[in-house]
Scaffold this active site. Sequence first.
Site, PDB file in Angstrom:
ATOM      1  N   TYR A  36       0.747  -1.185   0.106  1.00 44.50           N
ATOM      2  CA  TYR A  36      -0.040   0.086  -0.013  1.00 44.50           C
ATOM      3  C   TYR A  36       0.962   1.433  -0.117  1.00 44.50           C
ATOM      4  CZ  TYR A  36      -3.598   3.330   1.202  1.00 44.50           C
ATOM      5  OH  TYR A  36      -4.540   4.308   1.044  1.00 44.50           O
ATOM      6  N   SER A  82     -31.117  13.810  18.812  1.00 38.63           N
ATOM      7  CA  SER A  82     -30.601  13.382  20.030  1.00 38.63           C
ATOM      8  C   SER A  82     -31.598  11.985  20.374  1.00 38.63           C
ATOM      9  CB  SER A  82     -30.489  14.139  20.974  1.00 38.63           C
ATOM     10  OG  SER A  82     -31.664  14.820  21.407  1.00 38.63           O
ATOM     11  N   GLU A 114     -27.839  -1.538  18.003  1.00 35.17           N
ATOM     12  CA  GLU A 114     -26.499  -0.913  17.990  1.00 35.17           C
ATOM     13  C   GLU A 114     -25.839  -0.671  19.189  1.00 35.17           C
ATOM     14  OE1 GLU A 114     -27.107   2.506  15.467  1.00 35.17           O
ATOM     15  OE2 GLU A 114     -28.305   1.400  13.893  1.00 35.17           O
ATOM     16  N   LYS A 116     -23.917   1.575  21.667  1.00 35.64           N
ATOM     17  CA  LYS A 116     -23.922   3.208  21.658  1.00 35.64           C
ATOM     18  C   LYS A 116     -22.426   3.492  21.900  1.00 35.64           C
ATOM     19  CE  LYS A 116     -26.474   7.183  23.431  1.00 35.64           C
ATOM     20  NZ  LYS A 116     -25.008   8.080  23.447  1.00 35.64           N
ATOM     21  N   ASP A 118     -19.320   6.085  22.293  1.00 38.92           N
ATOM     22  CA  ASP A 118     -19.185   7.265  23.477  1.00 38.92           C
ATOM     23  C   ASP A 118     -17.900   8.077  22.528  1.00 38.92           C
ATOM     24  OD1 ASP A 118     -19.647   8.749  25.449  1.00 38.92           O
ATOM     25  OD2 ASP A 118     -18.593   7.489  26.903  1.00 38.92           O
ATOM     26  N   GLU A 174     -20.488   8.413  14.358  1.00 37.86           N
ATOM     27  CA  GLU A 174     -19.979   8.873  15.633  1.00 37.86           C
ATOM     28  C   GLU A 174     -18.340   8.609  15.462  1.00 37.86           C
ATOM     29  OE1 GLU A 174     -21.911   9.503  17.963  1.00 37.86           O
ATOM     30  OE2 GLU A 174     -20.903   9.510  19.739  1.00 37.86           O
ATOM     31  N   TYR A 224     -17.627   5.208  13.019  1.00 43.64           N
ATOM     32  CA  TYR A 224     -18.676   4.294  12.452  1.00 43.64           C
ATOM     33  C   TYR A 224     -20.117   5.061  12.071  1.00 43.64           C
ATOM     34  CZ  TYR A 224     -16.508   0.212  14.043  1.00 43.64           C
ATOM     35  OH  TYR A 224     -15.796  -1.083  14.170  1.00 43.64           O
ATOM     36  N   LYS A 291     -33.564   0.915  17.370  1.00 45.93           N
ATOM     37  CA  LYS A 291     -34.317   1.651  16.278  1.00 45.93           C
ATOM     38  C   LYS A 291     -35.100   0.637  15.542  1.00 45.93           C
ATOM     39  CE  LYS A 291     -29.975   4.416  15.648  1.00 45.93           C
ATOM     40  NZ  LYS A 291     -28.989   4.840  14.920  1.00 45.93           N
ATOM     41  N   LYS A 315     -29.162   2.971  28.320  1.00 48.81           N
ATOM     42  CA  LYS A 315     -27.734   3.379  28.811  1.00 48.81           C
ATOM     43  C   LYS A 315     -27.342   2.331  29.908  1.00 48.81           C
ATOM     44  CE  LYS A 315     -26.184   7.114  28.302  1.00 48.81           C
ATOM     45  NZ  LYS A 315     -26.416   8.407  28.190  1.00 48.81           N
ATOM     46  N   CYS A 409       4.634  -1.129  58.462  1.00 48.99           N
ATOM     47  CA  CYS A 409       3.647  -1.885  57.785  1.00 48.99           C
ATOM     48  C   CYS A 409       2.316  -1.688  58.760  1.00 48.99           C
ATOM     49  CB  CYS A 409       3.815  -3.381  57.660  1.00 48.99           C
ATOM     50  SG  CYS A 409       2.647  -4.469  57.475  1.00 48.99           S
ATOM     51  N   CYS A 412       1.685  -5.564  60.526  1.00 54.49           N
ATOM     52  CA  CYS A 412       2.821  -6.104  61.437  1.00 54.49           C
ATOM     53  C   CYS A 412       4.001  -5.036  61.866  1.00 54.49           C
ATOM     54  CB  CYS A 412       3.634  -7.254  60.542  1.00 54.49           C
ATOM     55  SG  CYS A 412       4.668  -6.976  59.509  1.00 54.49           S
ATOM     56  N   CYS A 427       5.545  -4.095  52.247  1.00 52.23           N
ATOM     57  CA  CYS A 427       6.046  -4.605  53.636  1.00 52.23           C
ATOM     58  C   CYS A 427       7.152  -5.727  53.713  1.00 52.23           C
ATOM     59  CB  CYS A 427       4.791  -5.310  54.428  1.00 52.23           C
ATOM     60  SG  CYS A 427       5.150  -6.174  55.845  1.00 52.23           S
ATOM     61  N   CYS A 433       4.213 -11.128  58.648  1.00 55.67           N
ATOM     62  CA  CYS A 433       3.184 -10.390  58.444  1.00 55.67           C
ATOM     63  C   CYS A 433       1.821 -11.177  58.410  1.00 55.67           C
ATOM     64  CB  CYS A 433       3.512  -9.474  57.225  1.00 55.67           C
ATOM     65  SG  CYS A 433       1.940  -8.390  56.935  1.00 55.67           S
TER      66      CYS A 433
HETATM   67  C1  9MJ Z   1     -24.163   5.998  18.787  1.00 49.87           C
HETATM   68  N1  9MJ Z   1     -23.698   7.162  19.420  1.00 49.87           N
HETATM   69  O1  9MJ Z   1     -23.485   4.923  18.593  1.00 49.87           O
HETATM   70  C2  9MJ Z   1     -27.073   6.940  17.143  1.00 49.87           C
HETATM   71  N2  9MJ Z   1     -25.548   6.085  17.911  1.00 49.87           N
HETATM   72  O2  9MJ Z   1     -29.181   7.556  16.134  1.00 49.87           O
HETATM   73  C3  9MJ Z   1     -25.879   5.149  17.255  1.00 49.87           C
HETATM   74  N3  9MJ Z   1     -26.251   7.428  18.085  1.00 49.87           N
HETATM   75  C4  9MJ Z   1     -28.343   7.899  16.752  1.00 49.87           C
HETATM   76  N4  9MJ Z   1     -27.163   5.564  16.774  1.00 49.87           N
HETATM   77  C5  9MJ Z   1     -29.833   8.594  15.983  1.00 49.87           C
HETATM   78  N5  9MJ Z   1     -25.599   3.842  17.139  1.00 49.87           N
HETATM   79  C6  9MJ Z   1     -29.481   9.601  16.516  1.00 49.87           C
HETATM   80  C7  9MJ Z   1     -28.472   9.235  17.248  1.00 49.87           C
END
Ligand code: 9MJ
Length: 677
Positions: A36, A82, A114, A116, A118, A174, A224, A291, A315, A409, A412, A427, A433
């Site tokens: 590559y 959200s 899915e 979630k 962070d 995300e 992703y 979903k 969550k 310690c 002891c 120690c 001990c």
């Molecule tokens: C995260 N944070 O992984 C959504 N999310 O779908 C996934 N967020 C989302 N879906 C609609 N897997 C609004 C947020």
Amino acid sequence: MSSKVEQQLEDLREKLRYHSYQYYVLDDPHIPDAEYDRLYKKLLALEEKYPALVTTDSPSQRVGSKPLTAFGQIQHQMPMLSLDNVFNEEDLYAFNQRVQDRLQSEEEIEFTAEPKLDGLAISLRYEKGQLIYAATRGDGTTGENVTQNIRTLQSVPLKLLGDNYPDVLEVRGEVFMPKKGFEDLNRVARSKGEKEFANPRNAAAGSLRQLDPAITARRPLSLYCYSTGIVEGGELADTHYEILQQLKQFGFPVCEEIKRITGVEACLAYYEDISSRRDRLPYDIDGIVYKVDAVALQKRLGFVARAPRWAIAHKFPAQEEMSSIIDIDFQVGRTGAITPVARLEPVFVGGVTVSNATLHNMDEIRRKDVRVGDKVIVRRAGDVIPEVVRVVPGSRKKTLPEIQMLTHCPVCGSSVEQIEGEAVARCTGGLFCQAQRAEAIKHFASRKAMDIDGLGDKLIEQLVAEKLIATPADLYQLEMDSLVALDRMAEKSASNLLLALENSKHPSLARFIYALGIREVGEATAINLANEFKRWPAVRDADYEQLIEVQDIGPIVAQHIVHFFQQQHNLDVIDQLLLPPTGIRIEDVEQSESDADNHCAFTGKTVVITGTLPTMSRGEAKEKLLAVGAKVTGSVSAKTDYLLAGDKAGSKLSKAEKLGVRVIDEATMLELLSVPV
Ligand code: 9MJ
């Protein structure tokens, strides 16, 4: 001419896009990295020769632009959503019920489940397959233009694959930093004395907000994708799951864990499955998103405020919470390691109530500047011991005294040692001990040490718990009556044990030294010490200068040995072992076994043992070899002098043959051992 070069350039770019997709999106590279790199360099060279032919979607143009002075703003044509949250099963059932009620359906709903992630939500806009811009979520309506930074992520396509994508396509996903990349980044920061990131999410956010894209390019960011925004001039599939498969075909990375499932029970099973694997996933997640799969049903369900009625985030319990430090204690572990532990105002974190959290060691206390009375962040992730992450900045309202390391310690009273360059303080009360008793006695009785038959780990724990023994010396004061009074101890086994104890009273000097459990004094070091000093009192009285002269003993081990014999408690236990009524008689290394006599073909050589030997165990063979000054290692390499091979010798034998290492059997070993050189 130029069109031929143009064609060549485009071919190279296509190839690079394809292989980048195989690598970053499908996780299935078709060519080695070096190949590559060669293709990439070829592209760079050609583009340098024909600068007018460089296109913005060329793989060479990921870090193209100069640092910004500020990010511009971008209005999302379709707002970025959200998600509503639930934290328990009951609320998830209620969500499912609301969905069924609105759809007036009794049937189980199909969901896409899915992990979630962070990280940071972003929106990518493509027109005619070209990346036009990337924007953060911002307030959902207006975000920041982070295009030049997003372009540096290898997994973000600058040009879409294939040709059946819509004219205008917004893809949401995300941006996150995988755990390994995060740890590497912080390790580098630590080594340079720079500030570390608190967690992968902050690291991802900090990396994306760099005004200089060259910095972002060096950060290990991934993406992703999980939804779409505006779609014009083309159509996508009519279920969410299939849309994600299409996105993958266009070149977008989609999480491999995403599944289509039916009904709320399956949602809970998915939640349990991912929870149980959460620690092993290569990225941080904070829950699961379900979903409604059919786009037609999503449309019927619609939105409330900014959140869709067709999706919910389930969550995980928060892994970080705030609490206060009531006190700091020091705990002594079974190996003598001293760990500062914070006593906390009880706090619910990671799914349980936590009132103690580790502070690891004194270096950590100093680095985090934690004091009694501080407000702190407590973290409990998975089955890991809860820890104090940091003091809440600005929360200390008055001066608080610094934490001082213990000098003795708490269990002891022996002195505490901290070897330079080691984080852990220990120690030195080894044999004495209470915190270390059971472990010290187990080691003392073990096969390679005093070899006391019938005295297993369980029995030792029982004897310690019943307060029948506190030191190895107490073993020899055990009596029939107290032994048979123990659970599951028959008269026969009790008398066998007493006999085994009697039989163990004539150890070799090396075994006795090893049995004491001095830190880092293993079998080989014990043998070296025995061979060097010959008699017990000489070992006990050896000073640091004499010790570092011994083969394989460096300054740290020498210090451990000196410390051990400086502890009056340890000397007391040893006296009890050696003096009447116990009266262990250590077999000195015979003077006749002078160095010259002890030398044979194996002295100073490296030997590997493999397979089943005809008359002895591998351990016994090892002991014989160590006694003449051989080094016994686990794997065959060019440095191996002999391979001692028994029955069923496998790969080590073939490797030795390949390397031309001399292969011997047990009989040959015994013969060579008996011939002095
Ligand atoms: C995260 N944070 O992984 C959504 N999310 O779908 C996934 N967020 C989302 N879906 C609609 N897997 C609004 C947020």
